[in-house]
Design an enzyme around this catalytic site. Structure first.
Site, short mmCIF file in Angstrom:
data_model
loop_
_atom_site.label_atom_id
_atom_site.label_comp_id
_atom_site.label_asym_id
_atom_site.label_seq_id
_atom_site.Cartn_x
_atom_site.Cartn_y
_atom_site.Cartn_z
N ASP A 173 -3.66 7.45 4.60
CA ASP A 173 -3.18 6.09 4.86
C ASP A 173 -3.85 5.55 6.12
O ASP A 173 -4.23 6.31 7.01
CB ASP A 173 -1.66 6.13 5.05
CG ASP A 173 -1.04 4.75 5.07
OD1 ASP A 173 -1.70 3.78 4.65
OD2 ASP A 173 0.13 4.64 5.50
N GLU A 174 -4.02 4.24 6.20
CA GLU A 174 -4.60 3.57 7.37
C GLU A 174 -5.96 4.18 7.73
O GLU A 174 -6.24 4.47 8.90
CB GLU A 174 -3.64 3.66 8.57
CG GLU A 174 -2.26 3.09 8.33
CD GLU A 174 -2.21 1.57 8.29
OE1 GLU A 174 -3.29 0.94 8.30
OE2 GLU A 174 -1.11 1.01 8.24
N ARG A 232 1.92 -10.61 10.26
CA ARG A 232 3.24 -10.00 10.38
C ARG A 232 4.31 -10.96 9.86
O ARG A 232 5.44 -10.54 9.60
CB ARG A 232 3.59 -9.67 11.85
CG ARG A 232 2.72 -8.67 12.58
CD ARG A 232 2.48 -7.40 11.81
NE ARG A 232 1.29 -7.50 10.99
CZ ARG A 232 1.03 -6.74 9.94
NH1 ARG A 232 1.90 -5.82 9.58
NH2 ARG A 232 -0.08 -6.87 9.25
N GLN A 255 -7.76 -4.91 9.51
CA GLN A 255 -6.66 -4.53 10.40
C GLN A 255 -7.02 -3.35 11.30
O GLN A 255 -6.14 -2.65 11.80
CB GLN A 255 -5.41 -4.21 9.59
CG GLN A 255 -4.88 -5.40 8.80
CD GLN A 255 -3.55 -5.10 8.15
OE1 GLN A 255 -2.51 -4.97 8.81
NE2 GLN A 255 -3.56 -4.97 6.84
N LYS A 292 0.81 -1.22 0.00
CA LYS A 292 0.00 0.00 0.00
C LYS A 292 0.85 1.27 0.00
O LYS A 292 0.50 2.26 -0.66
CB LYS A 292 -0.96 0.01 1.18
CG LYS A 292 -0.33 0.14 2.55
CD LYS A 292 -1.37 0.17 3.64
CE LYS A 292 -0.74 0.26 5.01
NZ LYS A 292 0.03 1.50 5.22
N THR A 293 1.96 1.29 0.74
CA THR A 293 2.81 2.47 0.77
C THR A 293 3.36 2.77 -0.62
O THR A 293 3.41 3.93 -1.05
CB THR A 293 3.97 2.29 1.76
OG1 THR A 293 3.45 2.01 3.06
CG2 THR A 293 4.82 3.55 1.83
#
Length: 631
Positions: A215-216, A587, A246, A34-35
């Protein structure tokens, strides 16, 4: 340039990057890049002719903002790209530096952190003659913050308290304003209030940033959501990136409903799902998907791995927590012996109490580890002491900073004398830092207290005279010299460690010349990102968000721990606990080991445990057989 921006992106990533006009919702699954998509989308906008100054990128951590800027500079091949990229709170502070005069605040306002907030609330309680029990100031601080973050009425939130918090919090707001200070909740709430009340101001900032990327987005709270809507609603040119699976911060006000209702807010929104995972193996994703599919409030999606099948997620049952910890330590020892770096291993748990027995097991096997739960660098006492001097230089009305600086190092000025100084300053309508000199002349104190005020006034005057003659590092060195703080620290048992922290602070201030901006940057610093190096990382599942490890161990999969007992009363609570485990599992790049213990000692109490219901969701059938064998 265009080919370089799109190079290496998959079809869905390219679709997201090439979308330039109108609302866009990107569901970015764990490990889906995503980044990269955000950065390449910004680069694409600039390449299409959009001015970088018209782009606003909002993140939740300083690390994410820094990484975004670094990648953007690299892809565009420029030393500086003037895109506004930072956290929500940093944006709020930036806005208020320019606009706070509209609500009668100076641009040099202070930013109170949690410790300042609790300290001020404690003083307000004492002023009102309250006899609070332990932890009341922290409870009231949480209440004030949560009410503003979630836009709820304090009276309704405080219905279970044994006293009325409104007089205390009203006084808190009054004292905060007198000190020309904002707390962290204010950094969102104040800009939102100002934009909501002033259409011209709202139009000006909406025009200033016609392109907004967030973002997020699943972690936004109601106040952040409304702030975004005030800037983006008219043009509708907003891109949000997130993953409802998430969303794990409901306990601090985050509302997963913000991302789920985005298409209600913007019916014309385009939706892109990034479902190609570049971090975890398919076996790990299969287990994570099996788990999260039990949540009702989500958008269905299934991640596909770019890393192959991999090893299945394992579940281990143990007789007690000591055996579980030893089993994990043994497995880690074997990995390290086979050449695996300790830094590629993470142990993630639901509650900090589980770390003790894990640490003991690692120590027995001489396995290097680092526990990430401690205080931030800027929370260390010596750092706060030095920054308090900088704070009163730029904002002499800052009462909390003065109350700290007046006794650095200790010079015997008690709370009563500080309160006298506060009253003296208010009565004369002058900043409290300036009042010290006049109070000395008027002999507003006596004996050792007067001598302490005289010494502080001398120090403050000398530092103020030397301010502006060099960078912030030079000013900090001046403070150390004039106050004699270095000698005072050397006399403490851990003085050398504290002096090393001071040296680190001074080094961080080299070339910084604007004290106000330097203080703002430090006030907005998030928790230090875990950099384990050659050590096994041990942390809570919440802290693991955004990190990755080759090998992940998650102990304590028991009812009452994960899911946590306080979250089991509602379906929403259980769903967030399920998302928390999902975050932990995803993770991992290569292997995941889950475990539970039949008997565990938590908070000094020993009890029998039942395996978490999540285990049978992660590995249907297989887990049940393992649980029966463990019995």
């Amino acid at each position: 340039m265009r080919d370089r921006i799109l190079l290496g992106l998959n079809a869905q990533q390219k679709r997201a990057v090439k979308h330039t006009e109108g609302p866009l919702l990107i569901f970015a699954g764990a490990g889906s890049g995503k980044t990269r998509v955000i950065v390449h989308r910004v680069a694409h906008l600039i390449n299409k002719g959009v001015s970088p100054r018209e782009i606003l990128c909002l993140t939740f951590t300083n690390k994410a903002a820094g990484e975004m800027k670094d990648r953007l500079r690299a892809i565009l091949g420029e030393d500086e790209v003037p895109v506004w990229a930072g956290t929500f709170h940093a944006f709020g502070a930036w806005f208020l530096r320019r606009e706070a005069f509209r609500i009668s605040y100076p641009s040099s306002f202070a930013i109170y952190d949690e410790a300042d907030q609790r300290s001020l609330i404690s003083r307000c309680l004492k002023h009102l003659g309250a006899q609070p029990g332990r932890g009341v100031s922290a409870t009231l601080a949480w209440l004030a913050n949560f009410a503003r973050d979630t836009m709820q009425d304090i009276s309704e939130l405080a219905s279970g308290l044994p006293f009325d918090p409104l007089p205390v919090l009203s006084l808190y707001e009054k004292r905060k304003r007198e000190s020309h200070a904002f707390d962290f909740a204010d950094l969102i709430f104040a800009p939102l209030t100002m934009l909501s009340a002033d259409e011209d101001l709202r139009d000006a900032y909406a025009g200033r940033f016609p392109y907004i990327l967030v973002d997020e987005y699943q972690d936004t709270n109601p106040a952040q959501y409304l702030l975004l809507m005030s800037l983006a609603r008219e043009r509708g040119n907003i891109c949000v990136v997130g993953d409802d699976d998430q969303s794990i911060y409901g306990w601090r006000g985050a509302d997963v409903g913000n991302i789920l209702k985005f298409r209600d807010d913007f019916p014309q929104a385009q939706v892109v799902v990034l479902d190609r995972n570049y971090r975890s193996t398919q076996a790990i994703l299969k287990a994570a998907t099996a788990l999260i599919s039990h949540n009702r409030h989500r958008v269905p999606k299934e991640l596909k791995s770019a890393r192959g099948r991999g090893r299945e997620v394992t579940v281990g049952g143990f007789a007690d927590d000591a055996a579980e910890a030893d089993g994990i330590a043994h497995a880690i020892d074997r990995l390290i012996s086979s050449g695996i770096s300790p830094g590629s291993i993470g142990v993630l748990y639901r509650v900090n109490a589980l770390s003790r027995v894990i640490e003991e097991a690692l120590v027995k096997r001489n396995i290097p580890y680092a526990v990430y739960r401690g205080k931030r660098f800027y929370e260390n006492r010596e750092i706060r002491d030095l920054l308090s001097f900088l704070r009163i230089l730029v904002n002499p009305c800052d009462e909390e900073a003065l109350a700290r600086a007046v006794n650095v190092p200790g010079r015997g000025v008690g709370e009563k004398t500080v309160e006298t100084l506060r009253q003296y300053a208010r009565h004369r309508g002058i900043p409290i830092a300036h009042a010290a000199g006049e109070a000395v002349l008027d002999k507003a104190a006596w004996g050792a207290q007067l001598k302490g005020l005289e010494e502080f006034h001398r120090i403050y005057t000398e530092i103020a005279c030397r301010a502006g003659s060099g960078d912030v590092a030079s000013l900090l060195e001046c403070i150390m010299e004039v106050t004699g703080y270095e000698e005072a620290l050397r006399e403490e048992p851990d003085g050398e460690d504290r002096l090393n922290n001071v040296r680190e602070l001074i080094a961080s201030a080299t070339d910084a010349r604007d004290v106000c901006l330097y203080l703002e940057e430090k006030s907005l610093m998030g928790r230090a990102d875990a950099q384990a190096g050659e050590r096994v990382s041990i942390m809570t599942l919440h802290m693991s968000k955004g990190l990755e490890f080759d090998y992940v161990f998650i102990p304590g999969l028991e009812e009452g721990i994960l899911p946590h007992a306080r979250c089991m009363d509602t379906g929403y609570g259980v769903e967030e606990e399920r998302r928390l485990l999902y975050v932990g599992i995803t993770r991992a790049k290569k292997e995941v080991s889950l475990s539970w213990s039949r008997q565990r000692t938590v908070y000094g109490r020993e009890g029998f445990q039942a395996p978490s219901g999540f285990l049978s969701e992660v590995l249907p059938g297989e887990a049940q057989a393992l649980l029966e064998l463990s019995a």
